[in-house]
Design a protein around this motif. Structure first.
Motif, PDB file in Angstrom:
ATOM      1  N   ALA A  49      51.530  43.377  47.338  1.00 22.19           N
ATOM      2  CA  ALA A  49      50.193  43.704  47.303  1.00 22.19           C
ATOM      3  C   ALA A  49      50.298  44.217  46.021  1.00 22.19           C
ATOM      4  O   ALA A  49      48.264  43.354  45.345  1.00 22.19           O
ATOM      5  N   HIS A  50      50.601  44.784  45.954  1.00 20.28           N
ATOM      6  CA  HIS A  50      50.296  45.177  43.920  1.00 20.28           C
ATOM      7  C   HIS A  50      50.013  44.335  43.204  1.00 20.28           C
ATOM      8  O   HIS A  50      49.172  44.056  42.324  1.00 20.28           O
ATOM      9  N   SER A  51      50.835  43.297  43.246  1.00 16.77           N
ATOM     10  CA  SER A  51      51.025  41.904  42.770  1.00 16.77           C
ATOM     11  C   SER A  51      49.232  41.191  42.550  1.00 16.77           C
ATOM     12  O   SER A  51      48.889  40.979  41.828  1.00 16.77           O
ATOM     13  N   ILE A  52      49.545  41.039  44.344  1.00 17.98           N
ATOM     14  CA  ILE A  52      47.791  40.517  44.560  1.00 17.98           C
ATOM     15  C   ILE A  52      46.596  41.461  43.566  1.00 17.98           C
ATOM     16  O   ILE A  52      45.254  40.675  43.012  1.00 17.98           O
ATOM     17  N   ILE A  53      46.711  42.196  44.054  1.00 16.03           N
ATOM     18  CA  ILE A  53      45.592  43.618  43.190  1.00 16.03           C
ATOM     19  C   ILE A  53      45.390  43.398  41.502  1.00 16.03           C
ATOM     20  O   ILE A  53      44.513  43.373  41.407  1.00 16.03           O
ATOM     21  N   ALA A  54      47.083  43.372  41.158  1.00 20.26           N
ATOM     22  CA  ALA A  54      46.848  43.044  39.608  1.00 20.26           C
ATOM     23  C   ALA A  54      46.437  41.701  39.580  1.00 20.26           C
ATOM     24  O   ALA A  54      44.736  41.728  38.391  1.00 20.26           O
ATOM     25  N   TYR A  55      46.195  41.105  39.881  1.00 21.95           N
ATOM     26  CA  TYR A  55      45.501  39.164  39.902  1.00 21.95           C
ATOM     27  C   TYR A  55      44.448  39.005  40.225  1.00 21.95           C
ATOM     28  O   TYR A  55      43.506  38.436  39.320  1.00 21.95           O
ATOM     29  N   LEU A  56      43.776  40.060  41.026  1.00 19.80           N
ATOM     30  CA  LEU A  56      42.704  40.177  41.384  1.00 19.80           C
ATOM     31  C   LEU A  56      41.282  41.028  40.689  1.00 19.80           C
ATOM     32  O   LEU A  56      40.934  41.045  39.691  1.00 19.80           O
ATOM     33  N   ARG A  57      42.410  42.135  40.233  1.00 21.77           N
ATOM     34  CA  ARG A  57      41.815  42.899  38.431  1.00 21.77           C
ATOM     35  C   ARG A  57      41.572  41.765  37.384  1.00 21.77           C
ATOM     36  O   ARG A  57      40.864  42.723  36.429  1.00 21.77           O
ATOM     37  N   ASN A  58      42.847  41.509  37.031  1.00 24.57           N
ATOM     38  CA  ASN A  58      42.605  40.845  35.345  1.00 24.57           C
ATOM     39  C   ASN A  58      42.734  39.187  35.573  1.00 24.57           C
ATOM     40  O   ASN A  58      41.881  39.143  34.459  1.00 24.57           O
ATOM     41  N   GLY A  59      42.707  38.848  37.027  1.00 22.66           N
ATOM     42  CA  GLY A  59      41.947  37.233  36.926  1.00 22.66           C
ATOM     43  C   GLY A  59      41.200  36.484  37.548  1.00 22.66           C
ATOM     44  O   GLY A  59      40.969  35.152  37.262  1.00 22.66           O
ATOM     45  N   TYR A  60      40.720  37.647  37.997  1.00 18.88           N
ATOM     46  CA  TYR A  60      40.139  36.996  38.905  1.00 18.88           C
ATOM     47  C   TYR A  60      38.480  37.219  38.293  1.00 18.88           C
ATOM     48  O   TYR A  60      37.974  37.946  38.039  1.00 18.88           O
ATOM     49  N   GLU A  61      37.466  35.990  38.624  1.00 22.16           N
ATOM     50  CA  GLU A  61      36.374  36.263  38.030  1.00 22.16           C
ATOM     51  C   GLU A  61      35.587  36.612  38.502  1.00 22.16           C
ATOM     52  O   GLU A  61      33.830  37.193  37.794  1.00 22.16           O
ATOM     53  N   ALA A  62      35.180  36.168  40.052  1.00 24.50           N
ATOM     54  CA  ALA A  62      33.803  36.504  40.294  1.00 24.50           C
ATOM     55  C   ALA A  62      33.894  37.762  40.630  1.00 24.50           C
ATOM     56  O   ALA A  62      35.083  38.708  41.264  1.00 24.50           O
ATOM     57  N   ARG A  63      32.582  38.409  41.748  1.00 22.07           N
ATOM     58  CA  ARG A  63      32.717  39.923  41.628  1.00 22.07           C
ATOM     59  C   ARG A  63      32.947  40.355  43.442  1.00 22.07           C
ATOM     60  O   ARG A  63      33.223  41.288  43.431  1.00 22.07           O
ATOM     61  N   THR A  64      33.286  39.178  44.377  1.00 20.15           N
ATOM     62  CA  THR A  64      33.360  39.331  45.460  1.00 20.15           C
ATOM     63  C   THR A  64      34.062  38.153  45.871  1.00 20.15           C
ATOM     64  O   THR A  64      34.382  37.503  45.375  1.00 20.15           O
ATOM     65  N   ILE A  65      34.672  38.530  46.580  1.00 14.06           N
ATOM     66  CA  ILE A  65      35.777  37.905  47.932  1.00 14.06           C
ATOM     67  C   ILE A  65      36.019  38.039  48.957  1.00 14.06           C
ATOM     68  O   ILE A  65      35.492  38.796  49.632  1.00 14.06           O
ATOM     69  N   SER A  66      35.429  36.919  49.560  1.00 10.05           N
ATOM     70  CA  SER A  66      35.734  36.996  51.223  1.00 10.05           C
ATOM     71  C   SER A  66      37.277  36.914  51.830  1.00 10.05           C
ATOM     72  O   SER A  66      38.226  36.591  51.269  1.00 10.05           O
ATOM     73  N   LEU A  67      37.023  37.356  53.008  1.00  6.95           N
ATOM     74  CA  LEU A  67      38.155  37.601  53.758  1.00  6.95           C
ATOM     75  C   LEU A  67      39.119  36.639  53.661  1.00  6.95           C
ATOM     76  O   LEU A  67      40.246  36.016  53.576  1.00  6.95           O
ATOM     77  N   PRO A  68      38.593  35.441  53.879  1.00  9.30           N
ATOM     78  CA  PRO A  68      38.952  34.153  54.289  1.00  9.30           C
ATOM     79  C   PRO A  68      39.971  33.102  53.017  1.00  9.30           C
ATOM     80  O   PRO A  68      40.548  32.836  52.946  1.00  9.30           O
ATOM     81  N   VAL A  69      39.509  33.909  51.622  1.00  9.42           N
ATOM     82  CA  VAL A  69      39.283  33.158  50.494  1.00  9.42           C
ATOM     83  C   VAL A  69      40.922  34.578  49.611  1.00  9.42           C
ATOM     84  O   VAL A  69      42.071  33.518  49.392  1.00  9.42           O
ATOM     85  N   LEU A  70      40.955  35.581  50.768  1.00  7.30           N
ATOM     86  CA  LEU A  70      41.684  36.511  49.543  1.00  7.30           C
ATOM     87  C   LEU A  70      43.427  36.233  50.632  1.00  7.30           C
ATOM     88  O   LEU A  70      43.637  35.736  50.681  1.00  7.30           O
ATOM     89  N   GLU A  71      43.021  35.976  52.397  1.00  3.61           N
ATOM     90  CA  GLU A  71      43.816  35.390  52.638  1.00  3.61           C
ATOM     91  C   GLU A  71      44.442  33.811  53.138  1.00  3.61           C
ATOM     92  O   GLU A  71      45.867  34.246  52.558  1.00  3.61           O
ATOM     93  N   ALA A  72      44.057  33.108  52.529  1.00  2.00           N
ATOM     94  CA  ALA A  72      44.112  32.087  51.946  1.00  2.00           C
ATOM     95  C   ALA A  72      44.982  31.799  50.648  1.00  2.00           C
ATOM     96  O   ALA A  72      46.658  31.429  50.483  1.00  2.00           O
TER      97      ALA A  72
END
Length: 186
Positions: A49-72
């Motif tokens: 979970a920490h690694s995924i959060i770190a990626y979303l904080r530092n490497g994910y450009e969009a301002r929102t993420i949908s549940l299906p995209v996050l789950e995939a």
């Protein structure tokens, strides 16, 4: 839309609502998937979970993420890490829904208690759709002060605060079995 201060994208729900993405929520979802896969004490859940959060904080450009995209994305990470059995069972727990009570009070305007309760009712009904739902009602005291046009806390503030808490408890008790919805009011 305003980006959250923590740098994470907001989680966009199927209903169109957005809520904060939380590491502990993601770790809980991973833990439930591991349990479903027969792994009772799956220690990597918080680290994944920490690694995924770190990626979303530092490497994910969009301002929102949908549940299906996050789950995939989580399933892909789990497969890469060698935990496909957890990935196969991974779905997110129902997200924590936040309701900003001061925003509802401003929308209703000072003195319009009935409109405030109507708006609150609508938000609660929108939010209570899944079992194991978690709802956070934020800013209760600020909302009460707005509705009563008060700067200092008074007996009438306390009365309205109790009325709002009682209303929320009653509404949630009617909406779902008591153990499936957890609400906090602050």
């Amino acid at each position: 839309m305003i980006a959250p201060a923590d740098g994470l994208p907001l989680l966009r729900l199927e209903s169109g609502q957005v809520t904060r993405l939380r590491e502990e929520w993601l770790a809980s979802s991973l833990h439930h998937a591991a349990l479903d896969a027969g792994l009772e004490r799956w220690w990597p859940a918080p680290d994944v979970a920490h690694s995924i959060i770190a990626y979303l904080r530092n490497g994910y450009e969009a301002r929102t993420i949908s549940l299906p995209v996050l789950e995939a994305a989580v399933r892909q990470v789990l497969g890469t890490l060698g935990f496909p059995e957890v990935g196969d069972r991974f779905t997110t727990d129902p997200p924590i829904i936040q309701i900003a009570l001061p925003a509802l009070a401003h929308e209703a305007q000072p003195g319009c208690h009935l409109l405030f309760f109507h708006l609150l009712n609508r938000r609660l009904e929108e939010s209570v759709r899944h079992s194991r739902q978690q709802i956070e009602l934020l800013g209760l005291r600020a909302a009460v002060k707005i509705l009563l046009s008060r700067h200092l806390w008074s007996k009438s503030c306390f009365s309205l605060e109790c009325e709002i808490v009682g209303y929320v408890r009653g509404k949630l008790a009617l909406a779902r079995p008591a153990d499936s919805v957890r609400a906090t009011i602050s």
